[in-house]
Design an enzyme around this catalytic site. Structure first.
Site, PDB file in Angstrom:
ATOM      1  N   HIS A 386      20.537  -9.764   6.867  1.00  0.00           N
ATOM      2  CA  HIS A 386      20.664  -7.821   7.109  1.00  0.00           C
ATOM      3  C   HIS A 386      20.548  -7.720   8.575  1.00  0.00           C
ATOM      4  CE1 HIS A 386      22.331  -3.853   7.221  1.00  0.00           C
ATOM      5  NE2 HIS A 386      20.640  -3.906   7.812  1.00  0.00           N
ATOM      6  N   ASP A 403      19.985   0.135  13.057  1.00  0.00           N
ATOM      7  CA  ASP A 403      20.404  -0.053  11.696  1.00  0.00           C
ATOM      8  C   ASP A 403      21.433   1.117  10.871  1.00  0.00           C
ATOM      9  OD1 ASP A 403      20.148  -1.036   9.162  1.00  0.00           O
ATOM     10  OD2 ASP A 403      18.243  -0.885   8.404  1.00  0.00           O
ATOM     11  N   CYS A 454      26.943  -5.420   8.937  1.00  0.00           N
ATOM     12  CA  CYS A 454      26.724  -5.441  10.099  1.00  0.00           C
ATOM     13  C   CYS A 454      25.704  -6.187  11.263  1.00  0.00           C
ATOM     14  CB  CYS A 454      24.661  -5.311   8.668  1.00  0.00           C
ATOM     15  SG  CYS A 454      25.036  -7.215   8.196  1.00  0.00           S
TER      16      CYS A 454
END
Length: 495
Positions: A386, A403, A454
């Site tokens: 991630h 995030d 991501c």
């Protein structure tokens, strides 16, 4: 009076003063000797009983005796000399006179009050409401707005003062007390409540105005400050009028068009050919000499839909963002972009922190500028599978963490704060304090809705933040951003 001789029998003088002889007269003439009198015979007193009784004083009613000294009656203000039984009559007469005087004064005051209240005006009523230090108002003719309040501890002579105050207002007639009985009732109620003062009643002033007037008297500097404020406001208005107005909507539209500019047909064909695995698997598609990064056809496949971005693509793209700022500094904030290996080096070593491993990454000679002068410093964070973005935001004095899955990491914040302090000490010799800076886990940002975008979200966070604009994109824009990033890498130019 002559003396008694011989047998010393009492003479006639005794019977002139003895009350007992009146009821039982006794003749002593036989036993009396001759008087030796020097009075003529014709003036001598008669010795008959009738003559003796006549000489007694007349009987008097009551028990009053003669007044032996002058009496001064001071009650009701009189001072007459009265003798004997005349005191009561004089007292009664004085009381009647005093009562007449008091009744006359009462009637005179009532008449003056009636005359003064015959005509009232709206202004007079408003002023009269404030007379008498907030006493209970008295209604006149049922008009709530026409009220007169008079203080309770005043004297009778003040009626003329109230009359003059009411007539001095000089305004139109509002109501007339025409009913004599009603006037008498109202005035009698008023007379029972009021006693007029010799001192004039002040009109009540609002508290804020009283304080303001007081401050003006106490401090003349307020006048000069008011003039300065007025002058400053005039200068500000003139400055705003002369300053050209920037159309923020137009600027936003330009940025939006630039961030979402569609690819041309030629650019679409180049991206499609580069993403074709059959012909470009081992071929180097792009070489970036400054960063010494080569992108082969195989590594370029991560930009296809559903691919996870790798370090080479991410690091090359942040290098292109650096070059974009140098090329057009007026359009972007002064920023620095670390590559994906910086944070890994920083937290490597004993204790989970190693400044020396990254100390030479940011020398002014190598960068061409001082890192501490940058408005924002972007740090890519890779957590196994991630990607996130950390920002040292000097402009807003924040440590930010972005995030796309709405996660957070306090360790990243602490490591970057410690690094920034050591960097300042190493490069400028200054001890800076960042304890007041805010640690922000940004929540109002576009969210990832799948398990592979991501890396693209992270790159777009840095792109839009370096433009100093909001994150105005979403998951739906990711397919477009993948092809646009591929185009910009092929052209080695970020737009």
């Amino acid at each position: 009076m002559g003396a008694l001789f011989g047998s010393r029998k009492r003479g006639n003088e005794y019977f002139q003063h003895s009350p007992a002889s009146v009821a039982a007269p006794f003749d002593h003439s036989r036993n009396l000797k001759k008087y030796r009198l020097s009075v003529p015979m014709d003036q001598r007193p008669s010795n008959s009983a009738a003559s003796r009784i006549k000489q007694y004083p007349d009987s008097k009613t009551g028990s009053y005796g003669e007044v032996q000294a002058p009496v001064r009656i001071k009650r009701f203000g009189f001072s007459h000399r009265i003798d004997g039984g005349k005191i009561r009559a004089a007292s009664k007469e004085c009381s009647d006179d005093k009562m007449k005087i008091l009744l006359g004064r009462y009637q005179s005051t009532k008449n003056r009050a009636l005359e003064s209240l015959r005509y009232t005006t709206e202004d007079e009523a408003a002023v009269s409401l404030r007379l008498g230090n907030e006493k209970e108002p008295i209604e006149i003719d049922g008009e709530e707005e026409n009220q007169v309040v008079v203080s309770d501890d005043s004297s009778v002579e003040e009626a003329e003062i109230v009359k003059k105050k009411l007539h001095s207002l000089n305004s139109s007639v509002v109501t007339d007390l025409s009913n004599e009985h009603a006037k008498v009732d109202v005035v009698e109620k008023m007379m029972n409540l009021m006693q007029l003062r010799h001192e004039s009643a002040d009109i009540v002033v609002p508290a804020h105005k009283s304080l303001y007037d007081y401050s003006l008297r106490r401090n003349d500097k307020l006048h000069s400050l008011a003039a300065e404020i007025q002058l400053t406001e005039m200068q500000l208005r003139r400055h705003l009028l002369l300053r050209p107005v920037k159309d923020t909507r137009e600027a936003m539209r330009d940025v939006s068009e630039e961030c979402f500019a569609p690819l041309s047909v030629e650019e679409e064909d180049d991206v499609t050919n580069a993403l074709s695995l059959k012909s470009n698997r081992g071929k180097v598609l792009v070489s970036h000499e400054t960063s010494n990064i080569d992108i082969t056809g195989e590594k370029f496949q991560c930009l296809r839909p559903g691919g996870w971005l790798n370090d080479e693509v991410i690091n090359l793209y942040v290098e292109l963002l650096k070059e974009r700022e140098k090329r057009e500094p007026q359009k972007f904030l002064k920023c620095h972009f670390f590559n994906s290996f910086f944070y890994k080096k920083l937290i490597a070593g004993k204790g989970g922190y190693n400044f020396q491993s990254v100390r030479r990454w940011t020398t002014p000679k190598k960068l061409g500028y001082n890192l501490l002068d940058c408005d924002k410093i972007f740090v890519p964070i890779h957590k196994i599978n991630h990607w996130c973005l950390a920002v040292i935001n000097k402009k807003d004095e924040k440590f930010q963490y972005l995030d796309s899955l709405k996660g957070g990491d306090n360790k990243v914040m602490k490591m970057l704060a410690r690094y920034y302090i050591d960097e300042a000490k190493d490069k400028s010799g200054k001890d800076i304090d960042v304890s007041s800076w805010e640690e922000e886990f940004v929540e109002d940002l576009p969210e990832q809705e799948n398990g592979y975008d991501c890396g693209m979200f992270m790159l777009k966070y840095a792109d839009f933040y370096s433009r100093d604009i909001g994150l105005c994109f979403s998951q739906e824009n990711m397919p477009y951003f993948r092809r646009r990033t591929a185009k910009e890498i092929l052209r080695l130019r970020a737009e």
